[in-house]
Design a protein around this motif. Structure first.
Motif, PDB file in Angstrom:
ATOM      1  N   ARG A  20      -3.355   2.871   1.636  1.00 19.51           N
ATOM      2  CA  ARG A  20      -3.556   4.167   0.994  1.00 19.51           C
ATOM      3  C   ARG A  20      -4.106   5.180   1.991  1.00 19.51           C
ATOM      4  N   GLU A  21      -5.105   4.765   2.738  1.00 28.04           N
ATOM      5  CA  GLU A  21      -5.705   5.670   3.717  1.00 28.04           C
ATOM      6  C   GLU A  21      -4.720   5.967   4.852  1.00 28.04           C
ATOM      7  N   PHE A  28       2.638   2.266   6.560  1.00 27.81           N
ATOM      8  CA  PHE A  28       1.659   1.264   6.973  1.00 27.81           C
ATOM      9  C   PHE A  28       2.333  -0.057   7.307  1.00 27.81           C
ATOM     10  N   GLU A  29       3.230  -0.502   6.422  1.00 24.49           N
ATOM     11  CA  GLU A  29       3.848  -1.812   6.607  1.00 24.49           C
ATOM     12  C   GLU A  29       4.761  -1.872   7.822  1.00 24.49           C
ATOM     13  N   GLU A  37      -2.442   7.220 -10.892  1.00 20.53           N
ATOM     14  CA  GLU A  37      -2.840   7.314  -9.494  1.00 20.53           C
ATOM     15  C   GLU A  37      -4.246   7.920  -9.407  1.00 20.53           C
ATOM     16  N   LYS A  38      -4.959   7.568  -8.372  1.00 23.87           N
ATOM     17  CA  LYS A  38      -6.312   8.086  -8.143  1.00 23.87           C
ATOM     18  C   LYS A  38      -7.177   7.881  -9.381  1.00 23.87           C
ATOM     19  N   GLY A  96       3.372  -6.288 -10.202  1.00 27.30           N
ATOM     20  CA  GLY A  96       4.611  -5.893 -10.849  1.00 27.30           C
ATOM     21  C   GLY A  96       5.040  -4.486 -10.490  1.00 27.30           C
ATOM     22  N   ASN A  97       4.203  -3.795  -9.732  1.00 28.18           N
ATOM     23  CA  ASN A  97       4.501  -2.442  -9.279  1.00 28.18           C
ATOM     24  C   ASN A  97       4.945  -2.525  -7.813  1.00 28.18           C
ATOM     25  N   GLU A  98       6.232  -2.298  -7.574  1.00 32.05           N
ATOM     26  CA  GLU A  98       6.777  -2.478  -6.226  1.00 32.05           C
ATOM     27  C   GLU A  98       6.087  -1.596  -5.198  1.00 32.05           C
ATOM     28  N   ALA A  99       5.620  -0.435  -5.617  1.00 28.58           N
ATOM     29  CA  ALA A  99       5.016   0.507  -4.679  1.00 28.58           C
ATOM     30  C   ALA A  99       3.746  -0.046  -4.039  1.00 28.58           C
ATOM     31  N   VAL A 100       3.005  -0.866  -4.782  1.00 27.79           N
ATOM     32  CA  VAL A 100       1.782  -1.434  -4.223  1.00 27.79           C
ATOM     33  C   VAL A 100       1.940  -2.911  -3.883  1.00 27.79           C
TER      34      VAL A 100
END
Length: 537
Positions: free
Chosen positions: A334-335, A345-346, A422-423, A449-453
């Motif tokens: 996130r940062e 990041f990945e 979010e946030k 279950g949330n692909e984004a995270v």
């Protein structure tokens, strides 16, 4: 892996009651670890029984409770506009007053308040087994929990585990509410991790992910020398120096790391008797490795001044080639992604796998299944009842306190909690109280279950699988950590502090090591060993 459940524990309390033995399970540190731990930066998760709702019957006026907890001032900053805070205060019938502490000052503040009779009603710190713990419990500075906890059934079940029961003192009383972090002692090894710039390593010709300290050093040296982004990049930094022992001790002192309290040291058998593990390995070799890395720059020159957010910012800004800290990949991502919207990041960062020890083996850093604990300082019966009811309520309503309201902020699918807001901490600052009762870091090892995270959760899960498959758990008896003897109760071992002093020192490592050992002997090391072995017998 399945999340830890409180409800099954409730059902098995009767069976456990006769079988609980003195067995203490790890920091981190916290949140801890430990803790020692920067757990405030993670995305806290947990599993609990079905959420309870505030009772319908009249409760009377709320009881005001002063709470000292890391950044509690921020957690309570939403006031009447924070629906989660309203949910907690109305459900537990309390009014929470913040007494703020931070990761940098909590020890000093609480120790000062204790000495001047100014402690808040309930506070969090990590001092189990230390001289502070024994003085506070014996002098009445903190109160024992009531013998009968039947009015707080979820809290009662939460405390009815072998490692927590082992914390009962000789008077049979339990003085703490430990903050549970892990189901499995081995999982604690996943808390403190090193994130490094794999993209830069590849740019300077590194093709193999490091598996030894020498390979890691070589990679960092190459990144510093080439400085691919032109940012005068430095070596590895850290969030707080108190966690550095977890990076270095596995090299030659497998059980040498601590949670920062100075009193959680492990004991192992050597020459027919139990001795602190810190003195049973090749500690001088650990110090020499740290000194070499510091002098060559693979450890950044300003490491002694490390502060959590400053160090994280440096890593995200490309000024540090690696960072060692207690934080989830999701929190780090996130940062990073906010600072580097054009670089995922990945695609740039990897988690450093367990490194070979001096003898070629891989071992897990070992702490406890909990890190830090809460103490009740108020002797007012109404406040004691309100505090216990608050912790009971937090445990019962863990998902709501951590994730917001079901259907609005999260939903559950196939056992996964999918975040929809979010946030969340900006919408509900009081979600910062999610770790007041327990850390429940085991849920960081379960996909949402949330692909984004989940791409980041998978990084942590992969790291855990690597640790679990490659690392051995050193043999030791955790019960001995809690043995009470006159000398042991006052004896302090702070590996991270020793490491920092020797690493940044100017005298030869051998001399500083010998001087340190002499100081421990002067402090009563042999006397403590004799007392502990006599107590074991």
């Amino acid at each position: 892996m399945k999340g830890k459940r409180i409800l099954p524990v409730l059902l098995s309390v009767a069976m456990l009651a006769g079988a609980l033995a003195g067995c203490n399970g790890g920091d981190t540190p916290a949140p801890s670890s430990s803790t020692g731990g920067d757990t405030s930066s993670t995305t806290p998760t947990s599993s609990t029984p079905a959420e309870s709702t505030p009772a319908e019957e009249p409760k009377g006026d709320p009881t005001e409770i002063s709470v000292a907890f890391w950044d509690v001032e921020t957690a309570l900053s939403g006031g009447e506009g924070d629906a989660i805070l309203k949910f907690i205060e109305e459900g537990a019938n309390v009014k929470l007053t913040p007494v703020n502490t931070t990761w940098d000052d909590y020890r000093q503040k609480i120790q000062l308040w204790a000495s001047s009779n100014q402690l808040p009603d309930v506070f969090s710190i990590d001092v189990v087994g230390s001289s502070f713990y024994y003085n506070w419990t014996e002098q009445g500075v903190v109160l024992p929990l009531p013998d009968d906890l039947s009015a707080y059934p979820t809290l009662k079940a939460y405390l009815a585990t072998p490692d927590i029961e082992a914390l009962r003192k000789d008077d049979g009383k339990l003085y703490v509410i430990p903050r549970t972090t892990w189901e499995d002692i081995k999982q604690g090894a996943t808390e403190r991790k090193c994130y490094y710039r794999w993209d830069l390593a590849q740019q300077v010709g590194v093709t193999k992910e490091p598996t030894t300290y020498d390979e890691f050093r070589d990679m960092i040296r190459k990144i510093i020398a080439a400085d691919p982004e032109g940012k005068t990049i430095a070596g590895m930094t850290t969030s707080v120096t108190q966690v550095l022992d977890s990076f270095f001790m596995p090299y030659a002192v497998p059980l040498g790391m601590g949670d920062g309290s100075g009193s959680d040291f492990k004991w192992i058998e050597q020459d027919g008797k139990q001795v602190p593990a810190y003195f049973a390995g090749d500690l001088q070799a650990v110090f020499q490795l740290a000194r070499d890395m510091y002098q060559e720059g693979t450890i950044e020159p300003d490491i002694a001044l490390a502060k959590n957010q400053l160090s994280r910012d440096k890593f995200a800004q490309g000024k540090s080639a690696a960072i060692f800290l207690n934080a989830t990949a999701e929190a780090m991502a996130r940062e990073w992604n906010q600072t580097n919207p054009d670089k995922k990041f990945e695609d740039c960062v990897k988690i450093l796998g367990p490194l070979d020890s001096k003898t070629g083996t891989k071992t897990c850093p070992v702490f406890k299944t909990y890190w830090s604990e809460s103490y009740i300082a108020s002797s007012a019966s109404d406040k004691v009842d309100a505090i216990l009811n608050l912790y009971n309520f937090l445990l019962e309503n863990d998902k709501t306190v951590r994730f917001g309201f079901e259907g609005e902020d999260w939903k559950e699918e196939n056992g996964a909690i999918i975040r929809m807001t979010e946030k969340l901490n900006e919408k509900y600052p009081a979600t910062g109280l999610g770790s007041l009762a327990q850390y429940a870091n085991w849920y960081n090892l379960v996909l949402t279950g949330n692909e984004a995270v989940d791409v980041y959760y998978q990084m942590d899960i992969d790291y855990w699988n690597t640790v679990n498959s490659q690392c051995t758990l050193p043999d030791y008896n955790p019960r001995y950590t809690n043995i009470s003897t006159p000398t042991k109760n006052e004896f302090v071992i702070k590996p991270a502090e020793d490491l920092l002093v020797v690493m940044t020192g100017t005298e030869p490592v051998e001399k500083m090591y010998n001087d340190l050992m002499a100081s421990y002997e002067k402090a009563g090391l042999q006397k403590m060993i004799e007392e502990v072995n006599a107590a074991i017998q």
